[in-house]
Scaffold this active site. Structure first.
Site, PDB file in Angstrom:
ATOM      1  N   ILE A  56      -0.927  -3.516  -5.092  1.00 56.98           N
ATOM      2  CA  ILE A  56      -1.048  -4.265  -6.114  1.00 56.98           C
ATOM      3  C   ILE A  56      -1.229  -5.761  -5.617  1.00 56.98           C
ATOM      4  CG2 ILE A  56       0.300  -4.808  -8.501  1.00 56.98           C
ATOM      5  CD1 ILE A  56      -0.729  -1.891  -8.389  1.00 56.98           C
ATOM      6  N   GLU A  57      -1.804  -6.526  -6.581  1.00 53.61           N
ATOM      7  CA  GLU A  57      -2.203  -7.754  -5.944  1.00 53.61           C
ATOM      8  C   GLU A  57      -1.030  -8.711  -5.931  1.00 53.61           C
ATOM      9  OE1 GLU A  57      -3.564  -7.756 -10.546  1.00 53.61           O
ATOM     10  OE2 GLU A  57      -3.421  -6.271  -8.636  1.00 53.61           O
ATOM     11  N   GLN A  58       0.029  -8.304  -6.583  1.00 55.16           N
ATOM     12  CA  GLN A  58       1.396  -9.139  -6.220  1.00 55.16           C
ATOM     13  C   GLN A  58       2.064  -9.086  -5.135  1.00 55.16           C
ATOM     14  OE1 GLN A  58       0.470  -7.604  -9.129  1.00 55.16           O
ATOM     15  NE2 GLN A  58       0.907  -9.078 -10.701  1.00 55.16           N
ATOM     16  N   GLY A  59       1.484  -8.128  -4.396  1.00 61.67           N
ATOM     17  CA  GLY A  59       1.912  -7.854  -2.954  1.00 61.67           C
ATOM     18  C   GLY A  59       2.689  -6.681  -2.716  1.00 61.67           C
TER      19      GLY A  59
END
Length: 506
Positions: free
Chosen positions: A320-323
């Site tokens: 996920i792009e939030q890491g």
């Protein structure tokens, strides 16, 4: 010994924000890593004194509660002059200012904003990347401008070694407003109890490299020096620290340990909506064992529910792009978070990994698509939505699967007997003559050898060199009655096969 950053109240921390300042903030939906006390103090100062006024607000991800929190704190005429944001929907007040041309509104891919802040922090000449080419971020398609008030060019087209790139231009950051969990007396800050790391260090570094100030909000001060392995923001980057004992990990809870560390979180499958479930089941068929997968908000998020129900989650890696990697994805306002994640990195690192081609498949939303295979999720009728990580993800994944109902607003469909029955057609067609804004470029994807599918409850389309091809039709659906009249263009039709009956089971 280096000077230690002072401990100050939220009001004293924001008192030095000058008029016309460029303010960069970190945070994500649901209150994740949101420096809420400092943002609220800045708003209170403006309402009381009229200052700071004319600011530029920069944020990569969406912050807010769709009412007062997050970037809503800056959503006052005269307080903010320009916004460069990755995602806007958490802040309807700011969206209203943009729609009325009361601010200069820009939207850019979230990853491009985070990575640009990192480049500013290293005093490099902006971010040079292929992310955003042939989308609305490309100056040939608007350069990220979202309203008439946005006149300045902030993105330019380059050619290097015979290839096209975009350069997201750097700008000085006067103030960074960041958050962590704990600080020691030297100003070192951890994100130990936070649900993600996001771009907090890049935001702080951008301000320090620009000669600006870094204001940090934390929950507590440690009595002893922090474990250096936990430090996310070194104290040398911090100018002032505000302690907020009431700081909550998210809007939902003061602290959920599963969001910040190892946990055996239970997966509660939600496939109660039969239409959404059918789309998610068909999309999940495009996810092979061993794939690295990203899923978006809304209908596409149910692909993870399907994989869990089928016992296939262990076969894939969710990124996920939030890491965050793996774990049990949170839903609703906390979408993008994960309970019991197997790894977490800064969002800047995650976007770098996306750019290197780590993603095999992404399953994302579908708001508008046209005959070229281009998709729009970022602006409708003058409403600034912003792409979030959509561009960074879809443009670098080997295969993009766009998920949504065939029409919107009022659609009623019954699912059963291996197919569907359309009881009431939606009033808003999604397959249009030309998308209002290009968030995903079909022609560019084809040139780069990437795949794209469009999965709806009644049909599946595939991107081909001849255009969008109708490849599957659900049982109970008539092409001439239920598909073609509701499309602004005629898709390529060769020999469409039935959609798999098993996706329509209860």
């Amino acid at each position: 010994m280096a000077s230690r950053p002072p401990l100050v109240s939220a009001a004293d921390a924001v008192a030095g924000i000058p008029d016309g300042a460029t303010v960069a903030i970190t945070g994500s939906g649901g209150g994740v890593l949101e420096p809420g006390s400092l943002l609220a103090a800045a708003e209170e100062r403006f309402l009381a004194t009229g200052s700071p006024r004319g600011t530029t607000l920069v944020h990569a991800l969406g912050l807010g509660d769709r009412d007062r929190l997050g970037t809503n704190a800056f959503a006052h005429e005269d307080m903010v002059r320009r916004v460069i944001g990755g995602h806007w929907t958490w802040s309807p007040r700011m969206m209203k200012l943009a729609a009325e041309n009361l601010i200069e509104a820009y939207a850019l891919p979230s990853g491009a904003i985070s990575l640009l802040l990192r480049e500013i922090g290293a005093r490099r000449p902006g971010l040079v990347t292929r992310t955003g080419l042939h989308t609305f971020a490309d100056p040939r398609h608007g350069g990220g401008r979202m309203n008439d008030a946005a006149a300045e060019d902030i993105v330019e087209l380059l050619e290097l070694d015979g290839r096209e790139y975009l350069r997201y231009r750097p700008f000085p950051v006067d103030v960074a407003i960041v958050r962590g969990t704990e600080a020691d007396r030297n100003g070192n800050i951890t994100c130990r109890d936070e649900a993600a790391l996001l771009d907090v260090r890049a935001v702080a570094q951008a301000a320090r490299a620009s000669g600006g100030r870094v204001l940090a909000q934390v929950k507590r001060i440690a009595d002893d020096p922090l474990d250096p392995r936990d430090v996310v923001i070194p104290g040398t980057l911090v100018d002032a620290i505000t302690v907020c004992p009431a700081q909550r990990q998210t809007y939902v809870a003061e602290h959920d340990p599963a969001l910040a560390g190892p946990a055996d979180a239970a997966f509660a499958v939600d496939l109660s909506d039969p239409v959404r479930a059918a789309v998610a089941r068909r999309a999940a068929m495009e996810v092979p064992a061993g794939a690295v997968l990203n899923v978006g908000f809304g209908m596409s998020a149910h692909v993870v529910d399907v994989l869990a129900q089928q016992g296939r989650l262990d076969e894939v890696t969710i990124a996920i792009e939030q890491g965050l990697f793996n774990g049990v994805p949170a839903s609703g306002d906390l979408f993008g978070m994960s309970r019991g994640a197997s790894a977490r990195v800064a969002s800047t690192t995650q976007f770098d990994l996306f750019g290197m081609g780590m993603l095999d498949v992404c399953c994302l939303g579908l708001a508008q698509a046209d005959a070229s295979g281009s998709v729009n999720v970022s602006q409708f009728g003058g409403r600034v939505i912003g792409p979030g990580g959509f561009v960074d993800i879809s443009q670098h994944a080997r295969k993009a699967v766009f998920c949504g109902t065939f029409t919107a607003k009022g659609l009623r469909v019954e699912v059963g007997d291996g197919g569907i029955a359309i009881r009431e057609e939606g009033q808003v067609p999604k397959f249009v003559d030309a998308v209002e804004q290009i968030t995903y470029s079909g022609p560019f994807a084809l040139r780069e050898g990437r795949e794209a599918l469009f999965v709806t409850e009644r049909a599946v389309f595939r991107l081909t060199c001849e255009g969008i091809e109708l490849t599957e039709v659900a049982a109970g659906v008539d092409i001439d009655r239920d598909i073609l009249p509701h499309m602004a263009f005629r898709p390529v039709i060769r020999a469409p096969r039935p959609m798999p009956a098993e996706v329509f089971r209860p």
